[in-house]
Design a protein around this motif. Structure first.
Motif, PDB file in Angstrom:
ATOM      1  N   LEU A  29     -40.522   1.162  15.254  1.00 19.39           N
ATOM      2  CA  LEU A  29     -41.511   0.758  14.248  1.00 19.39           C
ATOM      3  C   LEU A  29     -41.127  -0.558  13.583  1.00 19.39           C
ATOM      4  O   LEU A  29     -41.979  -1.416  13.347  1.00 19.39           O
ATOM      5  CB  LEU A  29     -41.678   1.863  13.207  1.00 19.39           C
ATOM      6  N   VAL A  30     -39.855  -0.753  13.307  1.00 20.55           N
ATOM      7  CA  VAL A  30     -39.381  -2.016  12.733  1.00 20.55           C
ATOM      8  C   VAL A  30     -39.629  -3.148  13.725  1.00 20.55           C
ATOM      9  O   VAL A  30     -40.126  -4.217  13.360  1.00 20.55           O
ATOM     10  CB  VAL A  30     -37.890  -1.931  12.348  1.00 20.55           C
ATOM     11  N   ASP A  31     -39.299  -2.920  14.993  1.00 19.15           N
ATOM     12  CA  ASP A  31     -39.496  -3.947  16.021  1.00 19.15           C
ATOM     13  C   ASP A  31     -40.969  -4.317  16.182  1.00 19.15           C
ATOM     14  O   ASP A  31     -41.311  -5.490  16.342  1.00 19.15           O
ATOM     15  CB  ASP A  31     -38.924  -3.486  17.362  1.00 19.15           C
ATOM     16  N   ILE A  32     -41.841  -3.317  16.143  1.00 20.88           N
ATOM     17  CA  ILE A  32     -43.279  -3.574  16.280  1.00 20.88           C
ATOM     18  C   ILE A  32     -43.773  -4.406  15.105  1.00 20.88           C
ATOM     19  O   ILE A  32     -44.537  -5.358  15.274  1.00 20.88           O
ATOM     20  CB  ILE A  32     -44.066  -2.249  16.390  1.00 20.88           C
ATOM     21  N   GLU A  33     -43.319  -4.064  13.904  1.00 23.98           N
ATOM     22  CA  GLU A  33     -43.722  -4.814  12.712  1.00 23.98           C
ATOM     23  C   GLU A  33     -43.263  -6.270  12.813  1.00 23.98           C
ATOM     24  O   GLU A  33     -44.008  -7.192  12.525  1.00 23.98           O
ATOM     25  CB  GLU A  33     -43.145  -4.154  11.458  1.00 23.98           C
ATOM     26  N   LEU A  34     -42.040  -6.479  13.247  1.00 21.63           N
ATOM     27  CA  LEU A  34     -41.514  -7.841  13.383  1.00 21.63           C
ATOM     28  C   LEU A  34     -42.256  -8.617  14.460  1.00 21.63           C
ATOM     29  O   LEU A  34     -42.542  -9.803  14.288  1.00 21.63           O
ATOM     30  CB  LEU A  34     -40.017  -7.807  13.683  1.00 21.63           C
ATOM     31  N   ALA A  35     -42.600  -7.967  15.565  1.00 21.00           N
ATOM     32  CA  ALA A  35     -43.348  -8.638  16.629  1.00 21.00           C
ATOM     33  C   ALA A  35     -44.730  -9.049  16.144  1.00 21.00           C
ATOM     34  O   ALA A  35     -45.209 -10.140  16.460  1.00 21.00           O
ATOM     35  CB  ALA A  35     -43.454  -7.726  17.855  1.00 21.00           C
ATOM     36  N   SER A  36     -45.358  -8.193  15.360  1.00 25.65           N
ATOM     37  CA  SER A  36     -46.675  -8.509  14.813  1.00 25.65           C
ATOM     38  C   SER A  36     -46.599  -9.728  13.895  1.00 25.65           C
ATOM     39  O   SER A  36     -47.426 -10.641  13.986  1.00 25.65           O
ATOM     40  CB  SER A  36     -47.213  -7.309  14.043  1.00 25.65           C
ATOM     41  N   ILE A  37     -45.603  -9.758  13.036  1.00 23.11           N
ATOM     42  CA  ILE A  37     -45.442 -10.890  12.115  1.00 23.11           C
ATOM     43  C   ILE A  37     -45.133 -12.163  12.892  1.00 23.11           C
ATOM     44  O   ILE A  37     -45.660 -13.228  12.586  1.00 23.11           O
ATOM     45  CB  ILE A  37     -44.360 -10.576  11.061  1.00 23.11           C
ATOM     46  N   THR A  38     -44.329 -12.054  13.934  1.00 20.80           N
ATOM     47  CA  THR A  38     -44.002 -13.214  14.770  1.00 20.80           C
ATOM     48  C   THR A  38     -45.263 -13.790  15.411  1.00 20.80           C
ATOM     49  O   THR A  38     -45.460 -15.006  15.430  1.00 20.80           O
ATOM     50  CB  THR A  38     -42.963 -12.835  15.839  1.00 20.80           C
ATOM     51  N   ARG A  39     -46.144 -12.919  15.924  1.00 24.76           N
ATOM     52  CA  ARG A  39     -47.410 -13.387  16.512  1.00 24.76           C
ATOM     53  C   ARG A  39     -48.282 -14.080  15.468  1.00 24.76           C
ATOM     54  O   ARG A  39     -48.895 -15.110  15.735  1.00 24.76           O
ATOM     55  CB  ARG A  39     -48.180 -12.214  17.139  1.00 24.76           C
ATOM     56  N   GLN A  40     -48.329 -13.510  14.270  1.00 27.86           N
ATOM     57  CA  GLN A  40     -49.131 -14.097  13.210  1.00 27.86           C
ATOM     58  C   GLN A  40     -48.596 -15.469  12.797  1.00 27.86           C
ATOM     59  O   GLN A  40     -49.371 -16.404  12.597  1.00 27.86           O
ATOM     60  CB  GLN A  40     -49.176 -13.158  11.999  1.00 27.86           C
ATOM     61  N   VAL A  41     -47.284 -15.593  12.706  1.00 28.28           N
ATOM     62  CA  VAL A  41     -46.678 -16.884  12.349  1.00 28.28           C
ATOM     63  C   VAL A  41     -46.969 -17.910  13.440  1.00 28.28           C
ATOM     64  O   VAL A  41     -47.282 -19.069  13.144  1.00 28.28           O
ATOM     65  CB  VAL A  41     -45.160 -16.726  12.090  1.00 28.28           C
ATOM     66  N   GLN A  42     -46.893 -17.508  14.705  1.00 30.54           N
ATOM     67  CA  GLN A  42     -47.196 -18.435  15.794  1.00 30.54           C
ATOM     68  C   GLN A  42     -48.650 -18.883  15.735  1.00 30.54           C
ATOM     69  O   GLN A  42     -48.963 -20.050  15.958  1.00 30.54           O
ATOM     70  CB  GLN A  42     -46.888 -17.822  17.162  1.00 30.54           C
ATOM     71  N   GLU A  43     -49.548 -17.962  15.396  1.00 28.21           N
ATOM     72  CA  GLU A  43     -50.960 -18.343  15.279  1.00 28.21           C
ATOM     73  C   GLU A  43     -51.158 -19.335  14.138  1.00 28.21           C
ATOM     74  O   GLU A  43     -51.941 -20.285  14.255  1.00 28.21           O
ATOM     75  CB  GLU A  43     -51.836 -17.107  15.075  1.00 28.21           C
ATOM     76  N   ILE A  44     -50.430 -19.153  13.035  1.00 31.74           N
ATOM     77  CA  ILE A  44     -50.500 -20.120  11.930  1.00 31.74           C
ATOM     78  C   ILE A  44     -50.026 -21.488  12.404  1.00 31.74           C
ATOM     79  O   ILE A  44     -50.634 -22.515  12.079  1.00 31.74           O
ATOM     80  CB  ILE A  44     -49.693 -19.628  10.708  1.00 31.74           C
ATOM     81  N   ARG A  45     -48.958 -21.529  13.182  1.00 34.14           N
ATOM     82  CA  ARG A  45     -48.478 -22.808  13.720  1.00 34.14           C
ATOM     83  C   ARG A  45     -49.537 -23.453  14.612  1.00 34.14           C
ATOM     84  O   ARG A  45     -49.752 -24.670  14.555  1.00 34.14           O
ATOM     85  CB  ARG A  45     -47.186 -22.601  14.503  1.00 34.14           C
ATOM     86  N   ASP A  46     -50.183 -22.649  15.442  1.00 38.02           N
ATOM     87  CA  ASP A  46     -51.235 -23.172  16.313  1.00 38.02           C
ATOM     88  C   ASP A  46     -52.411 -23.717  15.494  1.00 38.02           C
ATOM     89  O   ASP A  46     -52.984 -24.751  15.828  1.00 38.02           O
ATOM     90  CB  ASP A  46     -51.734 -22.084  17.272  1.00 38.02           C
ATOM     91  N   ILE A  47     -52.755 -23.014  14.419  1.00 35.56           N
ATOM     92  CA  ILE A  47     -53.839 -23.468  13.545  1.00 35.56           C
ATOM     93  C   ILE A  47     -53.443 -24.776  12.863  1.00 35.56           C
ATOM     94  O   ILE A  47     -54.252 -25.713  12.792  1.00 35.56           O
ATOM     95  CB  ILE A  47     -54.209 -22.379  12.515  1.00 35.56           C
ATOM     96  N   ASP A  48     -52.215 -24.844  12.369  1.00 37.34           N
ATOM     97  CA  ASP A  48     -51.747 -26.097  11.750  1.00 37.34           C
ATOM     98  C   ASP A  48     -51.857 -27.263  12.727  1.00 37.34           C
ATOM     99  O   ASP A  48     -52.300 -28.353  12.355  1.00 37.34           O
ATOM    100  CB  ASP A  48     -50.293 -25.963  11.282  1.00 37.34           C
ATOM    101  N   ALA A  49     -51.468 -27.034  13.974  1.00 34.06           N
ATOM    102  CA  ALA A  49     -51.538 -28.090  14.987  1.00 34.06           C
ATOM    103  C   ALA A  49     -52.992 -28.488  15.249  1.00 34.06           C
ATOM    104  O   ALA A  49     -53.305 -29.682  15.384  1.00 34.06           O
ATOM    105  CB  ALA A  49     -50.861 -27.640  16.279  1.00 34.06           C
ATOM    106  N   ALA A  50     -53.892 -27.502  15.302  1.00 32.22           N
ATOM    107  CA  ALA A  50     -55.310 -27.804  15.528  1.00 32.22           C
ATOM    108  C   ALA A  50     -55.893 -28.576  14.345  1.00 32.22           C
ATOM    109  O   ALA A  50     -56.653 -29.534  14.536  1.00 32.22           O
ATOM    110  CB  ALA A  50     -56.099 -26.515  15.764  1.00 32.22           C
TER     111      ALA A  50
END
Length: 132
Positions: free
Chosen positions: A59-80
């Motif tokens: 459950l901890v790993d899943i939560e961290l993976a979800s946050i990692t995906r969200q942070v990457q999407e924020i980076r992609d949005i910043d780049a766009a």
């Protein structure tokens, strides 16, 4: 056939990207607060059953993976958003051709046209396989 985006389309994508950025910030904050409150790692430390401990770790790993995906999407949005500000939004970063509107509608942070993205994916998939 692909065409250059007009100002109205660019403004619509700009607003859509900013809205998604705000949604992601709220989601990340909520996820971090929830993770802090639930403290699965503490639960795992108190549990003496290895199955329960493994579940708590998962459950901890899943939560961290979800946050990692969200942070990457924020980076992609910043780049766009930066590409919008610099006037290069909707232009393929590899071949400089316009990215199809349908692709941008489906994936507003796209950096490449579909042809260049497929080539990029094949190259990177090959790189990943060779390191395994």
């Amino acid at each position: 056939m692909t065409v250059q985006l007009n100002e109205q389309q660019i403004n619509a994508f700009n607003n859509r990207l900013k809205q998604r950025y705000l949604e992601l910030r709220r989601e990340i904050s909520a996820d971090l607060l929830r993770a802090d409150q639930e403290q699965y790692s503490d639960l795992a430390g108190r549990v003496h059953d290895t199955g329960d401990e493994a579940l708590a770790d998962l459950l901890v790993d899943i939560e961290l993976a979800s946050i990692t995906r969200q942070v990457q999407e924020i980076r992609d949005i910043d780049a766009a958003l930066l590409r919008i500000a610099e006037g290069g939004y909707g232009e393929c970063s590899d071949c400089a051709e316009p990215i199809a509107l349908a692709r941008l509608e489906a994936y507003p942070t796209a950096r490449r046209c579909i042809v260049c993205q497929e080539a990029h994916d094949r190259t990177h998939m090959h790189d990943k396989r060779s390191t395994m």
